[in-house]
Design an enzyme around this catalytic site. Structure first.
Site, PDB file in Angstrom:
ATOM      1  N   GLU A 256       0.881  -1.171   0.000  1.00 29.15           N
ATOM      2  CA  GLU A 256       0.000   0.000   0.000  1.00 29.15           C
ATOM      3  C   GLU A 256       0.910   1.209   0.000  1.00 29.15           C
ATOM      4  OE1 GLU A 256      -1.353   3.177   0.925  1.00 29.15           O
ATOM      5  OE2 GLU A 256      -1.858   2.444   2.931  1.00 29.15           O
ATOM      6  N   CYS A 290      -2.459   8.428   3.828  1.00 29.28           N
ATOM      7  CA  CYS A 290      -2.467   8.030   2.424  1.00 29.28           C
ATOM      8  C   CYS A 290      -3.848   8.205   1.808  1.00 29.28           C
ATOM      9  CB  CYS A 290      -1.992   6.582   2.281  1.00 29.28           C
ATOM     10  SG  CYS A 290      -2.889   5.410   3.319  1.00 29.28           S
TER      11      CYS A 290
END
Length: 485
Positions: A256, A290
């Protein structure tokens, strides 16, 4: 105990690992708690020696051989106990997170509570998610069996010191795997606290271990045949390095790698709700997330009103000590992060962008940056496509829905997207056409144990959470039994 050396910093990294300058081989890592609100060094740690790492790797291998045979019911009992420990200690763990990386204390306590939720979720559902799946074939009996694969190396970031770890650990341990955590080097106390939670919950020694090591030791550990796979949340560069190392050894990875998430607002949306959520989506975790919205793409008919209200709300944020429960925006995790963020803002301005508010480091102790809104953003500037890790919003005007989608997709990232509309046709087009692993309509992007989490394009590969997350690190075994009842 060691002194903390001067460090370099990758501001666009979810990893946030500190690597000491002049570090030859990663053996002199700055592993320390440094309060981002004051710059005070609170505690430092000696990195593990080569022999200590070997001991932990061997312990992990031995623990896996036992843990994989522990019944689901017993794993679930221990995972529920872990949840109970977290809930009883959430205030203390929240304070640790705030002191280490600066998130507002209420958000930190909520993060700890969310970790209890993911523990309970997999305690309740893991056995069902991994149950044999019967498949109708010509065989007497054919089915799919999900089995654990071994020790998993988790390279985790500082921005959500507990949640990022638990969303990996809860499903992995419930699947029968064991965990080796290489946490970011500025959150060592969080890392050690998580290991303690699992041990006190009753998991066998070695089922979950924290490795206080430098980032340069990751490759050696991942190359070790006792380590079965790796998961990383961090920068593209870190993901490429871990992915390449794993590929050379034919090992599975889940990556990720961040995003530059769009936040689209169309004329049919509830504008006041969209604006209020936009501010929250941008400055959550002090802008260091994020899945924080970063590019705000607003339809031309409502763009001026959105801009006025958005800027006003950004300017009204209460900035202060993250341990003060009324604080809405605290410091960035590292002083070099402030320097890099400001450099990207200034590059954008020099390229032709315009500041609507903010655009500077705040004149006060700690790593504080003013809530910032940029507009008229050129394509060749950092604010157009890069992931700015801090309270900086990029504001775009779109001619229509197709133009909004074009702007949203004009990035190498594809993690999450938030879109605001009350038009059913627009909703379907947005869901289908936005290039992202997650699309939220009339809500900000968030992680939820029940739903898969992950992105496309340069935002990574694989999924965490949900049924898909627990199956990522399993052997999906085909079984065909012929001629037996």
């Amino acid at each position: 105990m060691v002194a903390t050396p001067k460090a370099k910093y990758n501001p666009n990294s979810g990893d946030g690992t500190l690597v000491s300058t002049g570090d030859q081989g990663g053996t002199h890592m700055a592993i320390a708690t440094i309060n981002p609100a004051t710059g005070q060094v609170l505690k430092t740690f000696e990195p593990l020696s080569a022999s200590e790492i070997e001991t932990k790797l061997q312990l992990a291998a031995e623990a896996f051989s036992k843990h994989r045979k522990v019944p689901f019911s017993e794993r679930a009992r221990m995972m529920v106990k872990a949840a109970e420990i977290i809930e009883s200690e959430k205030e203390a763990h929240g304070r640790t997170m705030t002191l280490e990386m600066g998130k507002p204390i209420r958000a930190a306590v909520d993060e700890a509570a969310k970790c209890a939720w993911v523990c309970r979720y997999y305690a309740e559902n893991a056995e069902r998610f991994l149950a044999d799946e019967k498949v109708e074939t010509a065989a007497t009996n054919s089915f799919i069996r999900y089995q654990p694969i071994g020790p998993i190396l988790a390279v985790m970031p500082w921005n959500f010191p507990f949640w990022q770890v638990f969303r990996f650990a809860a499903p992995s341990l419930m699947a029968g795997n064991v965990g080796l955590l290489k946490h970011a080097s500025n959150v060592p106390q969080s890392a050690l606290a998580i290991e303690s939670i699992f041990r006190r919950a009753g998991f066998l020694e070695g089922v979950f271990q924290t490795l206080l090591i430098g980032s340069r030791q990751v490759e050696e550990i991942l190359n070790d045949p006792r380590v079965a796979a790796a998961t990383l949340t961090g920068s593209e560069e870190a993901g490429i390095q871990v992915g390449t190392t794993a590929a050379k050894k034919i090992k599975k990875v889940v990556l990720e790698l961040g995003g530059s998430d769009p936040f689209i607002v169309m004329p049919s949306a509830n504008l006041d709700e969209a604006v209020a959520t936009a501010v929250k989506a941008r400055v959550q975790n002090n802008g260091q997330s994020c899945i924080a919205a970063k590019r705000f793409i607003v339809a031309e008919p409502i763009a001026s009103e959105f801009e006025r209200k958005f800027v006003s709300r950004m300017e009204a944020l209460k900035i202060g000590d993250p341990l003060d429960e009324s604080t809405e925006l605290g410091p960035l995790s590292n002083p070099d992060g402030v320097t890099s963020l400001d450099a990207d803002v200034q590059k954008t301005i020099r390229a032709g962008g315009r500041i609507l508010t903010g655009g500077k480091k705040l004149d006060r102790p700690g790593n504080y940056y003013a809530p910032t809104v940029l507009t008229d953003i050129p394509k060749d500037s950092p604010a157009y496509r890069e992931e700015l890790f801090g309270p900086v919003a990029s504001l775009f005007r779109a001619k229509d829905l197709n133009d909004a989608i074009r702007i949203a997709n004009d990035t190498r990232f594809g993690l999450g997207a938030s879109a605001w509309t009350n038009d059913a046709k627009e909703r379907e087009i947005l869901i289908n056409e936005i290039q992202a692993g997650m699309v939220f309509i009339n809500r900000m992007v968030a992680s939820d144990p029940r739903m898969p989490f992950g992105g496309v394009k340069s935002s990574g590969i694989g999924r965490e959470l949900g049924v898909h997350g627990i199956r990522e690190f399993t052997d999906i075994k085909t079984v065909w039994v012929q001629g037996a009842s």
